[in-house]
Design a protein around this motif. Structure first.
Motif, PDB file in Angstrom:
ATOM      1  N   VAL A 148       4.324   4.858  -4.821  1.00 39.66           N
ATOM      2  CA  VAL A 148       5.167   4.361  -5.901  1.00 39.66           C
ATOM      3  C   VAL A 148       5.416   2.868  -5.723  1.00 39.66           C
ATOM      4  O   VAL A 148       5.244   2.074  -6.658  1.00 39.66           O
ATOM      5  N   SER A 149       5.811   2.458  -4.518  1.00 40.61           N
ATOM      6  CA  SER A 149       6.074   1.034  -4.277  1.00 40.61           C
ATOM      7  C   SER A 149       4.796   0.223  -4.427  1.00 40.61           C
ATOM      8  O   SER A 149       4.810  -0.887  -4.980  1.00 40.61           O
ATOM      9  N   ALA A 150       3.664   0.766  -3.975  1.00 44.74           N
ATOM     10  CA  ALA A 150       2.389   0.050  -4.101  1.00 44.74           C
ATOM     11  C   ALA A 150       2.045  -0.180  -5.567  1.00 44.74           C
ATOM     12  O   ALA A 150       1.553  -1.249  -5.943  1.00 44.74           O
ATOM     13  N   THR A 151       2.300   0.825  -6.416  1.00 43.61           N
ATOM     14  CA  THR A 151       1.978   0.672  -7.832  1.00 43.61           C
ATOM     15  C   THR A 151       2.833  -0.405  -8.478  1.00 43.61           C
ATOM     16  O   THR A 151       2.335  -1.229  -9.259  1.00 43.61           O
ATOM     17  N   PHE A 152       4.127  -0.438  -8.148  1.00 42.21           N
ATOM     18  CA  PHE A 152       4.974  -1.508  -8.681  1.00 42.21           C
ATOM     19  C   PHE A 152       4.477  -2.877  -8.223  1.00 42.21           C
ATOM     20  O   PHE A 152       4.425  -3.831  -9.010  1.00 42.21           O
ATOM     21  N   LEU A 153       4.095  -2.991  -6.960  1.00 43.08           N
ATOM     22  CA  LEU A 153       3.586  -4.262  -6.455  1.00 43.08           C
ATOM     23  C   LEU A 153       2.280  -4.651  -7.144  1.00 43.08           C
ATOM     24  O   LEU A 153       2.028  -5.837  -7.411  1.00 43.08           O
ATOM     25  N   LEU A 154       1.454  -3.672  -7.475  1.00 47.93           N
ATOM     26  CA  LEU A 154       0.188  -3.956  -8.142  1.00 47.93           C
ATOM     27  C   LEU A 154       0.367  -4.420  -9.583  1.00 47.93           C
ATOM     28  O   LEU A 154      -0.538  -5.033 -10.166  1.00 47.93           O
ATOM     29  N   LEU A 155       1.522  -4.138 -10.166  1.00 44.04           N
ATOM     30  CA  LEU A 155       1.766  -4.577 -11.546  1.00 44.04           C
ATOM     31  C   LEU A 155       1.780  -6.095 -11.673  1.00 44.04           C
ATOM     32  O   LEU A 155       1.572  -6.632 -12.772  1.00 44.04           O
ATOM     33  N   VAL A 156       2.025  -6.808 -10.568  1.00 45.37           N
ATOM     34  CA  VAL A 156       2.007  -8.276 -10.619  1.00 45.37           C
ATOM     35  C   VAL A 156       0.781  -8.829  -9.895  1.00 45.37           C
ATOM     36  O   VAL A 156       0.712 -10.021  -9.612  1.00 45.37           O
ATOM     37  N   THR A 157      -0.172  -7.958  -9.605  1.00 48.42           N
ATOM     38  CA  THR A 157      -1.417  -8.374  -8.969  1.00 48.42           C
ATOM     39  C   THR A 157      -2.531  -8.376 -10.009  1.00 48.42           C
ATOM     40  O   THR A 157      -2.781  -7.348 -10.633  1.00 48.42           O
ATOM     41  N   PRO A 158      -3.192  -9.502 -10.247  1.00 46.95           N
ATOM     42  CA  PRO A 158      -4.289  -9.504 -11.216  1.00 46.95           C
ATOM     43  C   PRO A 158      -5.344  -8.466 -10.824  1.00 46.95           C
ATOM     44  O   PRO A 158      -5.650  -8.291  -9.650  1.00 46.95           O
TER      45      PRO A 158
ATOM     46  N   ALA B 276       8.934 -11.901  -9.824  1.00 40.86           N
ATOM     47  CA  ALA B 276       9.406 -12.159  -8.460  1.00 40.86           C
ATOM     48  C   ALA B 276      10.019 -10.902  -7.844  1.00 40.86           C
ATOM     49  O   ALA B 276       9.872 -10.653  -6.642  1.00 40.86           O
ATOM     50  N   LEU B 277      10.691 -10.106  -8.674  1.00 41.87           N
ATOM     51  CA  LEU B 277      11.293  -8.871  -8.164  1.00 41.87           C
ATOM     52  C   LEU B 277      10.217  -7.810  -7.929  1.00 41.87           C
ATOM     53  O   LEU B 277      10.223  -7.118  -6.902  1.00 41.87           O
ATOM     54  N   LEU B 278       9.272  -7.680  -8.867  1.00 39.98           N
ATOM     55  CA  LEU B 278       8.200  -6.701  -8.690  1.00 39.98           C
ATOM     56  C   LEU B 278       7.347  -7.015  -7.469  1.00 39.98           C
ATOM     57  O   LEU B 278       6.773  -6.115  -6.849  1.00 39.98           O
ATOM     58  N   ALA B 279       7.249  -8.292  -7.124  1.00 39.79           N
ATOM     59  CA  ALA B 279       6.430  -8.704  -5.978  1.00 39.79           C
ATOM     60  C   ALA B 279       7.181  -8.628  -4.650  1.00 39.79           C
ATOM     61  O   ALA B 279       6.604  -8.901  -3.594  1.00 39.79           O
ATOM     62  N   ASP B 280       8.455  -8.256  -4.686  1.00 43.77           N
ATOM     63  CA  ASP B 280       9.289  -8.193  -3.478  1.00 43.77           C
ATOM     64  C   ASP B 280       9.025  -6.858  -2.767  1.00 43.77           C
ATOM     65  O   ASP B 280       9.487  -5.800  -3.202  1.00 43.77           O
ATOM     66  N   ARG B 281       8.267  -6.897  -1.668  1.00 45.90           N
ATOM     67  CA  ARG B 281       7.889  -5.675  -0.957  1.00 45.90           C
ATOM     68  C   ARG B 281       9.098  -4.859  -0.539  1.00 45.90           C
ATOM     69  O   ARG B 281       9.140  -3.635  -0.716  1.00 45.90           O
TER      70      ARG B 281
END
Length: 385
Positions: free
Chosen positions: A185-195, A279-284
């Protein structure tokens, strides 16, 4: 007896108390019964849950380690023959700490890294020049990992028919978290701001994550379609780089898309992409905290929708022929652990020469054996190629 003990090998699984790590540790023991498997994490707090799910883990030694402490990683690796890194999420990391420690200790290495930039970093000269004595495979597992092996098989069959690949389209589907828990789940949120790295006409391009939705039919789902959206996966980059090495003039296109169940989750990801600051989505730390906070809801949804994982690869050649490869498994947690263990077994068996590899770099015989392990698992209900 003494000779058997002297020949016995030892593997350490970092993140071994987590869902993917415990599954990997258990499957390593099943594939290589004589192997001494050690689980490692910051603390042993998750051992009880891991042992309930995977009874083999209860008999394994535990050693504490901290990804931020190179000395503790190296201490955990001493006397080992294989390091398996399952301690995600990998998104946003800029240092392959466990790979660094494994190379320092001369230990073979495999990981489940699903972060393309980290995957690319592992093959740069700074790391590749150190892998002169041991083999290392980065971005292994089920996807990335076996999905790249499937794609490479499709490309090879096109070449055998005298054709050149023009497009490789990955589509992944997971019901809920596939029992893989909060980390996915956390990985998917982080991927939302990854091209989402893709190849278009032979050129590497960045596309906006969670865009360009396509309705993809899956045989594993009885022919039902799922709306899949672009999401970065190392297999798109690594497979494209590998194929372009073989077909340097090919106007190759490669993309990777994802969908989950229930559809509410897809809507939530889309809403987060639009409304939550990057910035929040990219916050591990924030995303991991959110995932842990939502774990009771996640578990309830998993119980409702199941844990099916499906990987589909369409390889289109320059004659317009489409070769489809698809794998359906009833549980992602099991599938990724089994696949990672299968990669690890090849390293333990000495089947891979020293160096740093992506899955798509591996020799066909190694790829075939890994795919055989995955295909023959009791949880695999479809393997089409």
């Amino acid at each position: 007896m003494l000779l058997a003990q002297a020949l016995a090998k030892r593997a350490v699984v970092f993140g071994g108390t987590g869902r993917v790590g415990a599954s990997t540790a258990a499957h390593l023991k099943r594939l290589v019964p004589e192997l001494d498997v050690v689980v490692s994490a910051r603390s042993d707090r998750g051992l009880r849950r891991a042992s309930r799910r995977w009874p083999e883990v209860a008999a394994m030694d535990f050693v504490a380690s901290d990804l931020g402490d190179g000395a503790s990683l190296r201490a955990a690796l001493r006397g080992c023959d294989l390091a398996v890194h399952c301690a995600g999420p990998f998104q946003g990391k800029v240092m392959p700490e466990v790979l660094d420690a494994a190379l320092a200790e001369g230990v073979a290495y495999v990981d489940v890294c699903d972060e393309t930039e980290l995957c690319k970093l592992a093959k740069t000269e700074a790391w590749a020049s150190r892998a002169t004595e041991v083999p290392c495979v980065v971005s292994a597992g089920i996807w990335p990992g076996v999905s790249a092996l499937m794609a490479k098989r499709g490309v090879a069959r096109a070449a055998d028919a005298g054709a050149a690949p023009r497009a490789v389209d990955y589509a992944f589907y997971t019901a809920g978290t596939g029992n893989a828990g909060p980390t996915i789940v956390s990985a998917t949120f982080l991927l939302l701001v990854t091209p989402a790295l893709c190849y278009e006409g032979g050129a590497l391009v960045e596309r906006d994550a969670w865009s360009d939705a396509r309705d993809i039919p899956f045989r594993s789902l009885g022919g039902a379609t799922r709306k899949c959206r672009l999401l970065d996966c190392p297999d798109a980059y690594t497979l494209g780089a590998s194929v372009l090495g073989d077909f340097p003039d090919a106007p190759l296109s490669v993309s990777s898309r994802f969908s989950t169940e229930p559809e509410l989750w897809n809507g939530l990801f889309g809403l987060s992409k639009r409304l939550v600051p990057d910035a929040l989505l990219a916050d591990r730390d924030a995303m991991q905290a959110l995932a842990l906070f939502s774990e009771p809801v996640v578990r309830a949804v998993d119980a409702l929708v199941g844990s099916t994982n499906v990987m589909k690869v369409d390889v289109t050649d320059d004659r317009g022929v489409v070769r489809t490869l698809e794998h359906g498994h009833d549980d992602l947690e099991t599938a990724v652990g089994l696949a990672t263990a299968a990669f690890g077994k090849e390293l333990l068996d000495g089947a891979v020469a020293p160096g740093i590899y992506w899955p798509s770099d591996l020799p066909p015989d190694v790829s075939d054996r890994i795919c055989d392990v995955v295909r023959e698992d009791a949880g695999t209900f479809l393997w089409e190629e």
